[in-house]
Design a protein around this motif. Structure first.
Motif, PDB file in Angstrom:
ATOM      1  N   ASN A 196       0.835  -1.210   0.000  1.00 24.30           N
ATOM      2  CA  ASN A 196       0.000   0.000   0.000  1.00 24.30           C
ATOM      3  C   ASN A 196       0.864   1.251   0.000  1.00 24.30           C
ATOM      4  O   ASN A 196       1.897   1.310   0.670  1.00 24.30           O
ATOM      5  CB  ASN A 196      -0.908   0.022   1.234  1.00 24.30           C
ATOM      6  CG  ASN A 196      -1.877  -1.140   1.254  1.00 24.30           C
ATOM      7  OD1 ASN A 196      -2.386  -1.549   0.208  1.00 24.30           O
ATOM      8  ND2 ASN A 196      -2.139  -1.684   2.435  1.00 24.30           N
ATOM      9  N   THR A 197       0.415   2.247  -0.744  1.00 21.59           N
ATOM     10  CA  THR A 197       1.099   3.536  -0.737  1.00 21.59           C
ATOM     11  C   THR A 197       0.832   4.226   0.590  1.00 21.59           C
ATOM     12  O   THR A 197      -0.319   4.394   0.994  1.00 21.59           O
ATOM     13  CB  THR A 197       0.611   4.422  -1.891  1.00 21.59           C
ATOM     14  OG1 THR A 197       0.798   3.726  -3.121  1.00 21.59           O
ATOM     15  CG2 THR A 197       1.379   5.726  -1.933  1.00 21.59           C
ATOM     16  N   ILE A 198       1.883   4.646   1.288  1.00 22.00           N
ATOM     17  CA  ILE A 198       1.726   5.286   2.585  1.00 22.00           C
ATOM     18  C   ILE A 198       2.256   6.711   2.609  1.00 22.00           C
ATOM     19  O   ILE A 198       1.998   7.460   3.560  1.00 22.00           O
ATOM     20  CB  ILE A 198       2.417   4.465   3.692  1.00 22.00           C
ATOM     21  CG1 ILE A 198       3.898   4.252   3.358  1.00 22.00           C
ATOM     22  CG2 ILE A 198       1.707   3.127   3.893  1.00 22.00           C
ATOM     23  CD1 ILE A 198       4.685   3.556   4.467  1.00 22.00           C
ATOM     24  N   PHE A 199       2.970   7.115   1.561  1.00 21.71           N
ATOM     25  CA  PHE A 199       3.545   8.457   1.552  1.00 21.71           C
ATOM     26  C   PHE A 199       4.079   8.753   0.158  1.00 21.71           C
ATOM     27  O   PHE A 199       4.429   7.840  -0.596  1.00 21.71           O
ATOM     28  CB  PHE A 199       4.672   8.541   2.586  1.00 21.71           C
ATOM     29  CG  PHE A 199       5.328   9.890   2.703  1.00 21.71           C
ATOM     30  CD1 PHE A 199       4.582  11.018   3.013  1.00 21.71           C
ATOM     31  CD2 PHE A 199       6.687  10.037   2.497  1.00 21.71           C
ATOM     32  CE1 PHE A 199       5.181  12.264   3.114  1.00 21.71           C
ATOM     33  CE2 PHE A 199       7.302  11.265   2.604  1.00 21.71           C
ATOM     34  CZ  PHE A 199       6.536  12.381   2.917  1.00 21.71           C
ATOM     35  N   MET A 200       4.110  10.030  -0.204  1.00 19.80           N
ATOM     36  CA  MET A 200       4.768  10.491  -1.431  1.00 19.80           C
ATOM     37  C   MET A 200       5.523  11.769  -1.130  1.00 19.80           C
ATOM     38  O   MET A 200       5.169  12.511  -0.212  1.00 19.80           O
ATOM     39  CB  MET A 200       3.743  10.736  -2.547  1.00 19.80           C
ATOM     40  CG  MET A 200       3.211   9.495  -3.192  1.00 19.80           C
ATOM     41  SD  MET A 200       2.348   9.868  -4.730  1.00 19.80           S
ATOM     42  CE  MET A 200       1.616   8.275  -5.050  1.00 19.80           C
TER      43      MET A 200
END
Length: 557
Positions: A196-200
């Motif tokens: 899962n994407t958690i930060f950018m």
């Protein structure tokens, strides 16, 4: 046209000289930088994805001057960094997807670089985090993004239209302000172990990831199996995958360098001499990779850097006990070249590179004798030489001979000529070592080939009744049709009164096809010999005495 040539040639000469001038700086201890940035992966080794691990969890922050400012904690011990592009896969196993993307693409495990910003931008992490926790937009994955200010993003959409459609739904169903975020050439995604994407973040803002303290141990970050002190960032530079940079204190960088350049089991005074030399190299080459936004790389193109994984208590002690010590010449910080073994004598700088350096003078070095590679030999067939030349785009036909035409006062080859059926190649200074793959440029050649590199004929002088060697190249013969010059004696024949025989048969039929090179030393031969330093330390010389032996007229301060 002549005027243009007169102008260009001096400019080219000046450029060549400047390219070979070593880096020197006026010495001022207060100007020694505290941190250094080391490129771990870049250019052709740049990464599309990168796995980071920590002993416990991560801190994410920025550097202000030399201080790491923590922006927030990332409660994960394993994360994947990847470009904001199209990817296919699951968990932490992703590969970049470069196939067609359109409305008809329906592959559930492809993720894209279109996102939705939900709500406004925020000036602080806490404000954005609180908004994210209060967000209720159904099952769509939402996460924080940092691009000079804090935002909340949702989704990894394949197309702008699909992102726009979802944005309209969020706005209509939940009342949040939404905006479609376009792909970015500088944005980096952070993925957790579940995929899962958690930060950018925008990599031009230089956000760094560092390990949190864990049971009093040194905080480290594991980068694809290798541990590093300091902090790690991934930067997307133009026309490249992610450039991976390790930023850490200069002295801690040396912890990972010295054991990579010299065995940690060697005497402490030799290790201390190596630490001072490595520090000087780092400082005088500090901006070598400025175009990639770091200072030095981790390979032999700079200095071998093995990170925390390569550290050893002995070499750490050597760094600590010489902290901030450097080598100077007339008040100027110098680049301290070093090599494995001098073979018994070091070399003058201009005989290897183009610049004459007063502190790099050839010195007698008995300390390097009777050590690995103090002497060596290697054999080449003519075909092997031909192939090695071809690997460097040198084509002179079949090899006839090799001849050393110039050597330095210290014994190293300054000019080697290789003769072929289609010409000759003159290799000056280090080129012979590079092309032939030799351990050093200090060597001699032993073969059964003609010592003058051209066909010769042994004749009996009728006056003195003794044998004489006649070089046939450029000589003339008288024939019934006139006088002719011998251009290629090895394709000529002689008549012995009974039959015609070629020069090869008459003169060279027993010549070996093999050249044996007998050499001394390993490396370019400039500055400190590492095996010599080892021997000096075994004889109770101190590290500064070792350095002042190998570098002429210098101070260690």
């Amino acid at each position: 046209m002549r005027r243009i040539k007169i102008i260009i040639v001096p400019m080219l000469i000046a450029l060549i000289v400047l390219m070979n001038v070593p880096h020197t700086f006026s010495y001022d201890k207060s100007t020694i930088p505290y941190n250094i940035k080391i490129g771990l992966f870049f250019d052709k080794t740049a990464k599309s994805t990168l796995l980071l691990e920590s002993q416990s969890s991560f801190k994410v922050g920025v550097f202000q001057q030399d201080e790491f400012i923590n922006l927030f904690d990332l409660d994960e011990n394993k994360i994947l960094l990847r470009k904001d592009k199209f990817y296919i896969g699951q968990g932490l196993s992703f590969t970049e997807y470069t196939g067609a993307i359109n409305e008809q693409v329906n592959i559930s495990n492809i993720e894209g670089p279109y996102h939705i910003q939900v709500g406004q931008s925020f000036t602080s992490y806490s404000e954005a985090y609180n908004f994210l926790n209060s967000l209720n937009i159904g099952s769509v994955n939402s996460y924080l993004s940092y691009e000079k200010e804090w935002k909340v993003f949702s989704g990894l959409y394949l197309t702008e239209s699909s992102a726009n459609e979802e944005a309209n739904k969020i706005n209509a169903n939940y009342g949040y302000e939404t905006k479609v975020i376009q792909p970015s050439t500088t944005r980096v995604q952070v993925i957790n172990e579940k995929g899962n994407t958690i930060f950018m973040y925008d990599s031009s803002d230089e956000l760094y990831f560092t390990g949190k303290d864990y049971r009093g141990n040194t905080p480290i970050v594991n980068v694809e199996g290798n541990n590093y002190r300091g902090a790690i960032t991934a930067k997307r530079l133009s026309n490249s995958d992610m450039t991976i940079i390790n930023k850490l204190p200069l002295e801690e960088y040396l912890y990972g360098v010295v054991p990579g350049e010299m065995p940690a089991s060697w005497p402490i005074e030799a290790l201390k001499a190596q630490a001072v030399a490595a520090r000087g190299f780092a400082l005088t080459n500090f901006n070598k990779y400025k175009q990639f936004d770091f200072n030095l790389c981790s390979t032999t193109n700079s200095q071998v850097y093995k990170g925390y994984t390569g550290e050893h208590p002995n070499t750490n002690m050597a760094v600590d006990e010489t902290r901030s010590k450097v080598i100077t010449y007339n008040g100027t910080l110098v680049e301290p070249y070093y090599h494995s073994n001098s073979g018994g004598h070091t070399e003058d700088s201009e005989n290897i590179w183009s610049s004459q350096l007063s502190y790099i003078r050839g010195v007698e070095d008995k300390f390097s004798l009777d050590a690995p590679n103090s002497t060596w030999s290697v054999s080449f067939t003519k075909d092997e030489i031909k192939n090695r030349l071809a690997n460097h785009n040198i084509f002179i036909g079949d090899i006839l001979d090799m001849k050393i035409t110039s050597i330095s006062d210290n014994g190293r080859v300054l000019s080697l000529v290789v003769y072929g059926t289609d010409g000759q190649e003159i290799m000056e200074k280090q080129k012979s070592r590079t092309v032939l793959g030799l351990k050093s440029s200090w060597f001699s050649i032993n073969s059964n080939n003609s010592t003058n590199n051209e066909s010769q004929l042994m004749v009996i002088n009728g006056t003195t009744s003794k044998e004489e060697s006649i070089n046939l190249t450029s000589k003339h013969v008288i024939t019934a049709d006139g006088i002719y010059e011998i251009n290629n004696p090895q394709r000529s024949s002689i008549f012995n009164g009974k039959e015609y025989r070629s020069i090869d048969e008459e003169v060279i039929e027993n010549i070996s096809d093999t050249f044996v090179l007998y050499g001394k030393g390993f490396g370019h031969g400039l500055g400190m010999s590492q095996y010599g330093a080892k021997k000096m330390a075994e004889l109770n010389y101190k590290y500064d005495e070792i350095l002042t032996h190998y570098y002429t007229g210098v101070k260690v301060e």
